[in-house]
Design a protein around this motif. Structure first.
Motif, PDB file in Angstrom:
ATOM      1  N   ASP A 178      52.397  91.995 120.429  1.00 17.43           N
ATOM      2  CA  ASP A 178      51.969  93.088 119.557  1.00 17.43           C
ATOM      3  C   ASP A 178      53.053  94.158 119.595  1.00 17.43           C
ATOM      4  O   ASP A 178      53.291  94.773 120.641  1.00 17.43           O
ATOM      5  CB  ASP A 178      50.629  93.647 120.045  1.00 17.43           C
ATOM      6  N   VAL A 231      53.335  97.201 118.115  1.00 18.44           N
ATOM      7  CA  VAL A 231      52.879  98.570 118.348  1.00 18.44           C
ATOM      8  C   VAL A 231      52.389  98.735 119.780  1.00 18.44           C
ATOM      9  O   VAL A 231      52.700  99.716 120.462  1.00 18.44           O
ATOM     10  CB  VAL A 231      51.775  98.957 117.344  1.00 18.44           C
ATOM     11  N   SER A 256      54.165 101.259 122.393  1.00 16.77           N
ATOM     12  CA  SER A 256      53.414 102.450 122.798  1.00 16.77           C
ATOM     13  C   SER A 256      52.984 102.412 124.255  1.00 16.77           C
ATOM     14  O   SER A 256      52.941 103.454 124.920  1.00 16.77           O
ATOM     15  CB  SER A 256      52.185 102.633 121.907  1.00 16.77           C
ATOM     16  N   THR A 307      63.411 100.460 119.358  1.00 10.85           N
ATOM     17  CA  THR A 307      62.327 100.124 118.440  1.00 10.85           C
ATOM     18  C   THR A 307      62.734  99.078 117.419  1.00 10.85           C
ATOM     19  O   THR A 307      61.986  98.130 117.152  1.00 10.85           O
ATOM     20  CB  THR A 307      61.845 101.405 117.729  1.00 10.85           C
ATOM     21  N   SER A 353      52.445  92.969 113.793  1.00  9.41           N
ATOM     22  CA  SER A 353      53.299  94.117 113.500  1.00  9.41           C
ATOM     23  C   SER A 353      52.983  94.651 112.109  1.00  9.41           C
ATOM     24  O   SER A 353      52.824  93.874 111.167  1.00  9.41           O
ATOM     25  CB  SER A 353      54.776  93.734 113.574  1.00  9.41           C
ATOM     26  N   SER A 375      57.521 106.638 112.543  1.00  2.00           N
ATOM     27  CA  SER A 375      56.163 106.912 112.069  1.00  2.00           C
ATOM     28  C   SER A 375      55.839 105.958 110.924  1.00  2.00           C
ATOM     29  O   SER A 375      56.725 105.579 110.150  1.00  2.00           O
ATOM     30  CB  SER A 375      56.024 108.361 111.589  1.00  2.00           C
TER      31      SER A 375
END
Length: 372
Positions: free
Chosen positions: A157, A159, A163, A212, A226, A298
Motif C-alpha cells: 500500500d 499511502v 505515511s 515518494t 495506490s 498532496s
C-alpha cells in the motif's frame, strides 16, 4: 585574542528561522530526549540516569528500488523495498555514552501503528521478522544486538507505507536498573498487574519509506494499492534526492583562559574540554552540510490529482548535560549556547541532538572541571 562573535557556520547561513520561546524550545528538547522521563524536580536537560537520545537509520545494502546517496551526502536515511537497513541507538548516561552492547537490547518492528497499548504485552511471543512488508501488519522480532538490521520487503500500500513507515522499537535495561530480560518480563505482566518500567528503555523511532516518487513507481510495478499513477507525478518530484541525516562536523567553543580572557577552539565529538569551577563556556555545533529540500505530496480527493510543495528541512538542536548547570540559547534554534560549569570539581558530559524534519544525529563532549 579574536573578537567574540556568534559562531555561525557558513553552512547554516540559509537555515530556517530559529524556534523562538523558551516554552516551545523546552517541548522540542523533551521530545528529542526519548522515552524515559526525568524526575519533576530536575530540568529537562539533566542526564542523571541512562536515557536513549536518538536512533540513526542508514541503508547498508541498496536493493533494486533503492536510491544512491547524493554526492557527499553520506548514508541514506530512508529506505525502499529490498534495501537492508541498520538502526543504531545513541544511549547517554551520567558517566558518558553507554555501551549499548552491554545492555543486550531486544529489537522489534511494530505492526499497525505501533508497539504500544495491547500489543506491548505480546512482545515475547512476537515471531521472527522476515522481509518487512510495507506497511507491516503484525509486530515481529529482529535479531538482538547493539544495532538492529532489517530488510524491507514487498510494497502493499503506497499511502500506508509512505505515511506509517517502518516503526522500530528497542527494549533495553540500564546499568543502574533492571536487565533487558527483566524489562521484557515487566512489560509482559502489564496486562495482569501494574509493574514499574522505570530505568527500562522502550525507545521507538520510525524509518521513512521513500523518496515518494520511487515509492509510487515501485508500487505500480508490484501491484500495490495506490491512488497515484507514476505518470501523474509532477516532474519536479523526480529530481529530489533521498534523505540523509544531518551531520555535526565539530564543536566550536570559547573557553575562559587561566590567565584571563578567552581562547577559541574546535573539538570533535568525544573530545575533552578543561575548565574551572563556575567558568562560562560558549558552545556551538557546526554542521557538515546545509538542510536538504524535499517535496510534500498532496492528493485532491475529488480529482485524485497530485500536487507537490517544496519544503526546506527545519533544524533544531537540544542540549543535555550530566549537571544541573543551565544552558542559555544565544543564537539560532539551539545551535549556540552558553553553559556554566558547576561549582564542584569533577568530570561531566555534554550531549547534543541535532534534528531536522526527518532524521537526527548526536555528538558529545567530556568536560573536566578543576577547582578554581
Amino acid at each position: 585574542m579574536p573578537l567574540r562573535a556568534p559562531l555561525r557556520s557558513r553552512a547554516r547561513a540559509g537555515a530556517a528561522a530559529p524556534i523562538r520561546g523558551a516554552r516551545r524550545w523546552g517541548a522540542l528538547a523533551a521530545a528529542l530526549a526519548g522515552a524515559s522521563c526525568l524526575p519533576d524536580e530536575r530540568p529537562y536537560w539533566v542526564i542523571d540516569h541512562t536515557d536513549a537520545l536518538a536512533m540513526r537509520f542508514e541503508v547498508i545494502e541498496r536493493g533494486p528500488w533503492g536510491a544512491d546517496p547524493p554526492p557527499g551526502g553520506g548514508p541514506v536515511a530512508e529506505a525502499m523495498p529490498g534495501d537492508r537497513v541498520r538502526a543504531t541507538p545513541f544511549v547517554a548516561g551520567p558517566d558518558g555514552p553507554v555501551d549499548v552492547a552491554a545492555l543486550q537490547p531486544r529489537w522489534f518492528v511494530c505492526g499497525g501503528t505501533g508497539c504500544t497499548g495491547g500489543q506491548l504485552v505480546d512482545l515475547a511471543e512476537a515471531p521472527p521478522c522476515g522481509p518487512i512488508e510495507l506497511p507491516q501488519a503484525e509486530t515481529c522480532a529482529l535479531q538482538p544486538g547493539p544495532a538492529a538490521t532489517l530488510e524491507l520487503g514487498p510494497l502493499r500500500d503506497v499511502v500506508g507505507a509512505a505515511s506509517i513507515g517502518v516503526i522500530v522499537m528497542m527494549v533495553a535495561g540500564t546499568p543502574e536498573g533492571p536487565s533487558t530480560g527483566e524489562c521484557m518480563r515487566r512489560a509482559e505482566g502489564l496486562a495482569q498487574a501494574s509493574s514499574s518500567l522505570r530505568d527500562c528503555l522502550f525507545f521507538v523511532r520510525t524509518l521513512r519509506v521513500g523518496p515518494t516518487w520511487r515509492t509510487v513507481v515501485a508500487g505500480a510495478a508490484m501491484g500495490a494499492t495506490s491512488p497515484v499513477r507514476p505518470e501523474a507525478l509532477p516532474w519536479q518530484i523526480t529530481q529530489i534526492e533521498p534523505d540523509v541525516a544531518p551531520k555535526i562536523a565539530h564543536f566550536a567553543a570559547w573557553v575562559p583562559a587561566p590567565g584571563g580572557g578567552e581562547y577559541f577552539l574546535e573539538a570533535q565529538s568525544g573530545a575533552t574540554l578543561s575548565v574551572r569551577t563556575g567558568d562560562e563556556l560558549a558552545l556551538s555545533l557546526v554542521e557538515a552540510a546545509p538542510p536538504q529540500t524535499y517535496y510534500s505530496v498532496s492528493i485532491d480527493e475529488a480529482t485524485l490529482k497530485p500536487s507537490v510543495s517544496p519544503i526546506v528541512e527545519v533544524r533544531g538542536a537540544a542540549w543535555f548535560s550530566t549537571t544541573t548547570a543551565p544552558f542559555e540559547l544565544t543564537a539560532g534554534p539551539g545551535f549556540e549556547v552558553d553553559w556554566r560549569a558547576p561549582e564542584e570539581p569533577g568530570t561531566h558530559h555534554v550531549y547534543v541532538v541535532l534534528a531536522d524534519n526527518r532524521s537526527a544525529t548526536t555528538a558529545w563532549l567530556r568536560v573536566e572541571v578543576a577547582a578554581r
